[in-house]
Design a protein around this motif. Sequence first.
Motif, mmCIF file in Angstrom:
data_model
loop_
_atom_site.group_PDB
_atom_site.id
_atom_site.type_symbol
_atom_site.label_atom_id
_atom_site.label_comp_id
_atom_site.label_asym_id
_atom_site.label_seq_id
_atom_site.Cartn_x
_atom_site.Cartn_y
_atom_site.Cartn_z
ATOM 1 N N ASP A 260 1.439 -2.165 4.999
ATOM 2 C CA ASP A 260 1.108 -1.656 6.336
ATOM 3 C C ASP A 260 2.255 -0.848 6.910
ATOM 4 O OD1 ASP A 260 -1.364 -3.015 6.323
ATOM 5 O OD2 ASP A 260 -0.428 -4.850 7.095
ATOM 6 N N ALA A 261 3.485 -1.242 6.570
ATOM 7 C CA ALA A 261 4.678 -0.590 7.108
ATOM 8 C C ALA A 261 5.124 0.602 6.270
ATOM 9 C CB ALA A 261 5.816 -1.608 7.197
ATOM 10 N N GLY A 262 4.339 0.949 5.246
ATOM 11 C CA GLY A 262 4.718 2.065 4.386
ATOM 12 C C GLY A 262 5.862 1.750 3.460
ATOM 13 N N LEU A 263 6.118 0.465 3.240
ATOM 14 C CA LEU A 263 7.228 0.037 2.386
ATOM 15 C C LEU A 263 6.742 -0.804 1.211
ATOM 16 C CD1 LEU A 263 9.770 -0.825 5.226
ATOM 17 C CD2 LEU A 263 9.964 1.049 3.587
ATOM 18 N N GLY A 264 5.539 -0.480 0.746
ATOM 19 C CA GLY A 264 4.980 -1.213 -0.385
ATOM 20 C C GLY A 264 5.824 -1.116 -1.636
ATOM 21 N N ARG A 265 6.693 -0.098 -1.702
ATOM 22 C CA ARG A 265 7.537 0.059 -2.890
ATOM 23 C C ARG A 265 8.469 -1.117 -3.120
ATOM 24 N NH1 ARG A 265 9.629 3.188 1.178
ATOM 25 N NH2 ARG A 265 11.832 2.834 1.721
ATOM 26 N N VAL A 266 8.749 -1.911 -2.084
ATOM 27 C CA VAL A 266 9.665 -3.043 -2.270
ATOM 28 C C VAL A 266 8.981 -4.223 -2.948
ATOM 29 C CG1 VAL A 266 10.949 -2.347 -0.216
ATOM 30 C CG2 VAL A 266 9.275 -4.209 -0.043
ATOM 31 N N VAL A 267 7.639 -4.214 -3.007
ATOM 32 C CA VAL A 267 6.891 -5.311 -3.616
ATOM 33 C C VAL A 267 6.750 -5.039 -5.104
ATOM 34 C CG1 VAL A 267 4.721 -6.601 -3.632
ATOM 35 C CG2 VAL A 267 5.615 -5.671 -1.476
ATOM 36 N N PHE A 278 4.667 -15.182 -6.969
ATOM 37 C CA PHE A 278 5.590 -15.253 -5.843
ATOM 38 C C PHE A 278 4.799 -15.461 -4.564
ATOM 39 C CE2 PHE A 278 4.641 -10.777 -6.618
ATOM 40 C CZ PHE A 278 4.379 -10.250 -5.364
ATOM 41 N N VAL A 279 5.465 -15.940 -3.561
ATOM 42 C CA VAL A 279 4.811 -16.272 -2.299
ATOM 43 C C VAL A 279 4.202 -15.014 -1.685
ATOM 44 C CG1 VAL A 279 5.116 -17.169 0.037
ATOM 45 C CG2 VAL A 279 6.370 -18.205 -1.873
ATOM 46 N N GLY A 280 2.902 -15.081 -1.403
ATOM 47 C CA GLY A 280 2.207 -13.959 -0.789
ATOM 48 C C GLY A 280 1.605 -12.981 -1.770
ATOM 49 N N ARG A 281 1.695 -13.249 -3.071
ATOM 50 C CA ARG A 281 1.248 -12.272 -4.077
ATOM 51 C C ARG A 281 -0.213 -11.859 -3.881
ATOM 52 N NH1 ARG A 281 2.476 -10.614 -9.563
ATOM 53 N NH2 ARG A 281 0.567 -9.722 -10.421
ATOM 54 N N ALA A 282 -1.109 -12.822 -3.741
ATOM 55 C CA ALA A 282 -2.534 -12.500 -3.635
ATOM 56 C C ALA A 282 -2.816 -11.638 -2.406
ATOM 57 C CB ALA A 282 -3.360 -13.779 -3.594
ATOM 58 N N ALA A 283 -2.225 -12.024 -1.276
ATOM 59 C CA ALA A 283 -2.448 -11.260 -0.046
ATOM 60 C C ALA A 283 -1.855 -9.859 -0.154
ATOM 61 C CB ALA A 283 -1.843 -12.001 1.141
ATOM 62 N N LEU A 284 -0.710 -9.742 -0.810
ATOM 63 C CA LEU A 284 -0.065 -8.436 -0.940
ATOM 64 C C LEU A 284 -0.826 -7.544 -1.920
ATOM 65 C CD1 LEU A 284 3.641 -9.616 -0.859
ATOM 66 C CD2 LEU A 284 2.474 -8.225 0.861
ATOM 67 N N ALA A 285 -1.421 -8.134 -2.953
ATOM 68 C CA ALA A 285 -2.244 -7.344 -3.874
ATOM 69 C C ALA A 285 -3.455 -6.773 -3.135
ATOM 70 C CB ALA A 285 -2.683 -8.202 -5.059
ATOM 71 N N ALA A 286 -4.042 -7.591 -2.270
ATOM 72 C CA ALA A 286 -5.177 -7.122 -1.474
ATOM 73 C C ALA A 286 -4.730 -6.033 -0.496
ATOM 74 C CB ALA A 286 -5.804 -8.289 -0.716
ATOM 75 N N ALA A 287 -3.544 -6.199 0.096
ATOM 76 C CA ALA A 287 -3.020 -5.196 1.022
ATOM 77 C C ALA A 287 -2.750 -3.879 0.302
ATOM 78 C CB ALA A 287 -1.751 -5.711 1.684
ATOM 79 N N ALA A 288 -2.254 -3.959 -0.940
ATOM 80 C CA ALA A 288 -1.995 -2.753 -1.721
ATOM 81 C C ALA A 288 -3.288 -2.012 -2.006
ATOM 82 C CB ALA A 288 -1.291 -3.118 -3.021
ATOM 83 N N GLU A 289 -4.349 -2.756 -2.304
ATOM 84 C CA GLU A 289 -5.646 -2.133 -2.570
ATOM 85 C C GLU A 289 -6.212 -1.486 -1.311
ATOM 86 O OE1 GLU A 289 -10.050 -3.300 -4.408
ATOM 87 O OE2 GLU A 289 -8.410 -4.753 -4.454
ATOM 88 N N ARG A 290 -6.077 -2.166 -0.175
ATOM 89 C CA ARG A 290 -6.564 -1.601 1.089
ATOM 90 C C ARG A 290 -5.820 -0.315 1.425
ATOM 91 N NH1 ARG A 290 -6.100 -6.936 2.918
ATOM 92 N NH2 ARG A 290 -4.223 -6.384 4.118
#
Length: 379
Positions: A260-267, A278-290
């Motif tokens: 959301d913050a335009g900093l997906g490159r750090v994940v 890692f903690v939050g992986r599933a939610a972050l994968a969904a955020a990357a797809e969105r």
Amino acid sequence: MSTAPRLTALDAVHRALGATMTDFAGWDMPLRYGSERDEHVAVRTKAGLFDLSHMGEITVSGPQAVDFLNFALVGNIGSIGVGRARYTMICAEDGGILDDLIVYRLSEAEAEAPQYMVVANASNAQVVLDALTARAEGFDAEVRDDRDAYALLAVQGPESPGILKSVTDADLDGLKYYAGLPGTVAGVPALIARTGYTGEDGFELFVAPGDAEKLWGALMAAGEPVGLIPAGLSCRDTLRLEAGMPLYGHELTAGLTPFDAGLGRVVKFEKTSQSDTFVGRAALAAAAERAETAPPRKLVGLIAEGRRIPRAGFSVVADGRVIGEVTSGAPSPTLGKPIAIAYVDAAHAAPGTEGVGVDIRGTHEPYEVVALPFYKRQK
């Protein structure tokens, strides 16, 4: 019941210099020593000396330190070389950002107890410490609160390499950006890091609190001939704003994921450890797809056509409707105009988009949309 703010090891120095002090994240910190504009300009053109001892240092060590940090943080910590540092984040299970961090690798992973230093923002240091402590369960790794073990001084600006070279025998020419090495500065043992939050070249020096005053005095003496002056938190904020650097609580919050913050490159979904979990992986994968299918609001720069100053929380408007929100705003000493960072709808995020304004107390003030950063130093 009120709690008195904590004092840094340089508190007496700041007061002797007549600094305006402020309570920041539970610490009594220097806001400015005189003119914040003069301090800002000094960092851009010469050099400024900051006390950043409010930052939160957390040491992580042990045979499974790498696997633990890869689990606890979103970055690939195992790929950090010895003596290097990395910008990363710690997220909640739902992907929300708990803090942005710098992680220093201090020793070989093959060592009996490899060490890393995690540096958290002052306002989130306890949150980060608590989260790391909880996430360490099941790992052969130790999480140690070292906030009282360090004072942190930063010398920033184009004259900073010369100033530091005059008081250390450390190889600064070989010290790359986002790297750190142990050395001696003015006779004081220090971790010398080439990092900063100003958009300029500079160094951060981690030292024992008892050595802070000696080091401050030596740096001021070495830098005086080239224009070094003390600099407070106020100009640090305008410097980072011009450089387009995010600030937790403004551009970064627990309600936003790195994507959301335009900093997906750090994940990093693939890591150099026994597991990529890692903690939050599933939610972050969904955020990357969105973010790929339906881009979220984008972070942009806004430059005022007039003189009115935007502030965090002000609405960004276009076509008679709200299209975003200012996250940070201030006068820019370098540009000579008010500037802001804002999240806006993707349709209005392109540089040069016409008809964009900021609602400042009921008046829609015109602003130019620009790409970040507002300022980038010449290499």
